[in-house]
Design a protein around this motif. Structure first.
Motif, short mmCIF file in Angstrom:
data_model
loop_
_atom_site.label_atom_id
_atom_site.label_comp_id
_atom_site.label_asym_id
_atom_site.label_seq_id
_atom_site.Cartn_x
_atom_site.Cartn_y
_atom_site.Cartn_z
N ALA A 1 2.54 -4.66 3.17
CA ALA A 1 1.64 -5.32 4.12
C ALA A 1 1.85 -6.83 4.11
CB ALA A 1 0.19 -4.98 3.80
N ARG B 1 0.46 -10.34 15.47
CA ARG B 1 0.16 -9.09 16.16
C ARG B 1 -0.64 -8.14 15.26
NH1 ARG B 1 3.10 -8.90 20.67
NH2 ARG B 1 4.93 -10.22 20.70
N SER B 2 -1.16 -7.12 15.89
CA SER B 2 -1.85 -6.08 15.15
C SER B 2 -0.91 -5.49 14.10
CB SER B 2 -2.28 -5.00 16.14
OG SER B 2 -3.00 -4.02 15.47
N GLY B 3 -1.40 -5.39 12.87
CA GLY B 3 -0.59 -4.83 11.80
C GLY B 3 0.26 -5.86 11.08
N ALA B 4 0.16 -7.14 11.48
CA ALA B 4 0.98 -8.19 10.87
C ALA B 4 0.56 -8.50 9.43
CB ALA B 4 0.91 -9.46 11.71
N GLY B 5 -0.69 -8.14 9.08
CA GLY B 5 -1.15 -8.37 7.71
C GLY B 5 -2.29 -9.37 7.60
N LYS B 6 -2.90 -9.73 8.72
CA LYS B 6 -3.94 -10.76 8.72
C LYS B 6 -5.16 -10.35 7.89
CE LYS B 6 -4.39 -10.65 13.22
NZ LYS B 6 -3.50 -9.49 13.50
N SER B 7 -5.64 -9.14 8.13
CA SER B 7 -6.84 -8.70 7.40
C SER B 7 -6.53 -8.53 5.92
CB SER B 7 -7.38 -7.40 7.98
OG SER B 7 -7.82 -7.62 9.29
N THR B 8 -5.34 -8.02 5.63
CA THR B 8 -4.94 -7.86 4.23
C THR B 8 -4.93 -9.23 3.53
OG1 THR B 8 -3.58 -5.99 4.90
CG2 THR B 8 -3.17 -6.90 2.71
N PHE C 1 0.88 -1.18 0.00
CA PHE C 1 0.00 0.00 0.00
C PHE C 1 0.91 1.22 0.00
CE2 PHE C 1 -2.59 -3.09 2.47
CZ PHE C 1 -3.74 -3.09 1.71
N THR D 1 3.94 1.13 2.15
CA THR D 1 3.89 0.10 3.20
C THR D 1 3.77 -1.30 2.59
OG1 THR D 1 2.59 1.68 4.45
CG2 THR D 1 2.69 -0.56 5.33
#
Ligand SMILES: Nc1ncnc2c1ncn2[C@@H]1O[C@H](COP(=O)(O)OP(=O)(O)OP(=O)(O)O)[C@@H](O)[C@H]1O
Ligand SMILES: [Mg+2]
Length: 322
Positions: free
Chosen positions: A16, A35-42, A11, A14
């Motif tokens: 991701a 962790r938060s921001g690790a890329g799971k949702s992406t 992105f 960044t």
């Protein structure tokens, strides 16, 4: 069933996701943690085709999503059911009509879609709640309706993003039990994103740890959990927090993966550390093997080093803990 090859998503500046390779065979329940921001949702958005990978491929049931667009993508998406943390049910529709909704959009006739929706509600144990509106259902029941709705198009893959994070412990158990029975009875492949390690332990066959957009570790639960000293093993079998306030003493953490507890205690006793020094421990039996960790509180750095060397000489993994 799910194949990711060299998946990369950027992105702006960044990164991701980077070099993600992942295979989930049909009928398997796979957990994604990190962790938060690790890329799971992406990652999950790339799987649904909502996000287009910068490079690499996403293949679901033999169909490469990255090459699809328009009608091809819509067809491919029908193979994918989604379950979220918060179910977005339509408040003005009954449970039955919520489940029937995707079928209505797909142009299925009224009698057929209502019959199918009733069957799905029966399947998730809410057959007698068909006429209830969402406001008349508990959080767990709403989640069941959401699962029934996700199954309406008979997907081959179910993607779950934090499906139990908003639920209490006993409701979580029920929902996990339901997901397991979907796999057992329908043979559906499940990918679960979760921050709850208990969820991974409870129903996943395999797990991937994402860190900074990369796969830090992936494997069968029984394998990763018994890897001495691994981050994932520590997270999967957490120790209760312990603190020592005396400046001289040290904490030594011993891995029990594939090691008998008596062997650890004997090695410790040989260097003058008794079982009384155990401050915390967690042991579980996974596929017939004991896995877990023990934390010893020892008197000095010298004794800590002595204990670690003695254990290592016996092939037992130990390290000083913070
Ligand atoms: N649309 C976007 N535009 C720019 N950056 C994004 C976008 N979506 C995600 N990112 C960035 O990509 C990285 C991964 O984000 P992602 O949402 O996948 O994390 P996550 O593992 O789901 O975290 P969480 O557990 O907090 O939900 C983060 O650095 C995030 O800021
Ligand atoms: Mg997220």
């Amino acid at each position: 069933m799910i194949e990711l090859r060299a998946l990369r998503k950027v992105f702006g500046g960044t990164v991701a996701l980077e070099e993600i390779d992942l295979s989930v065979p049909a009928g398997e329940i796979h957990g994604i943690v990190g962790r938060s921001g690790a890329g799971k949702s992406t990652l999950i958005r790339c799987l649904t085709g909502l996000e287009k990978p910068s490079s690499g491929t996403v293949t679901i049931d033999g169909l490469n999503l990255t090459h699809q667009s328009g009608p091809g993508l819509r067809k491919a998406r029908r193979n994918i059911g989604m379950v979220f943390q918060h179910v977005n049910l339509l408040d003005s529709r009954t449970a039955l009509k919520n489940v029937a909704h995707p079928l209505e959009i797909a142009g299925v006739g009224k009698a057929e879609r209502l019959a199918k929706a009733q069957e799905l509600l029966d399947f998730v144990g809410l057959g007698d709640r068909a006429k209830n509106y969402p406001s008349q259902l508990s959080g767990g029941q709403k989640q069941r309706v959401g699962i029934a709705r996700a199954l309406a198009a008979e997907p081959k893959v179910l993607l779950c993003d934090e499906p139990t994070s908003a639920l209490d412990a006993s409701t979580t158990e029920q929902i996990l039990g339901l997901i397991r029975s979907l796999r057992d009875r329908l043979g559906i492949t499940v990918l679960i994103i979760t921050h709850e390690m208990a969820v991974v332990r409870e129903i996943c066959d395999s797990v991937t740890l994402l860190a900074d957009g990369r796969v830090a570790r992936t494997g069968k639960i029984a394998e990763v959990i018994s890897e001495p000293g691994s981050v994932l093993a520590k997270e999967l079998v957490p120790l209760p927090p312990v603190s020592i306030d005396d400046g001289a003493s040290r904490l030594v953490e011993v891995s029990l993966a594939g090691t008998d507890l008596p062997a650890v205690l004997t090695a410790a006793r040989n260097v003058g550390v008794s079982a009384d020094a155990i401050l915390a421990g967690a042991v579980e039996t996974i596929e017939g093997r004991q896995v877990g960790r023990l934390r010893f509180n020892v008197a000095s750095t010298d004794q800590a080093n002595g204990l670690i060397s003695a254990l290592q000489a016996d092939g037992i993994y130990a390290e000083e803990a913070a």
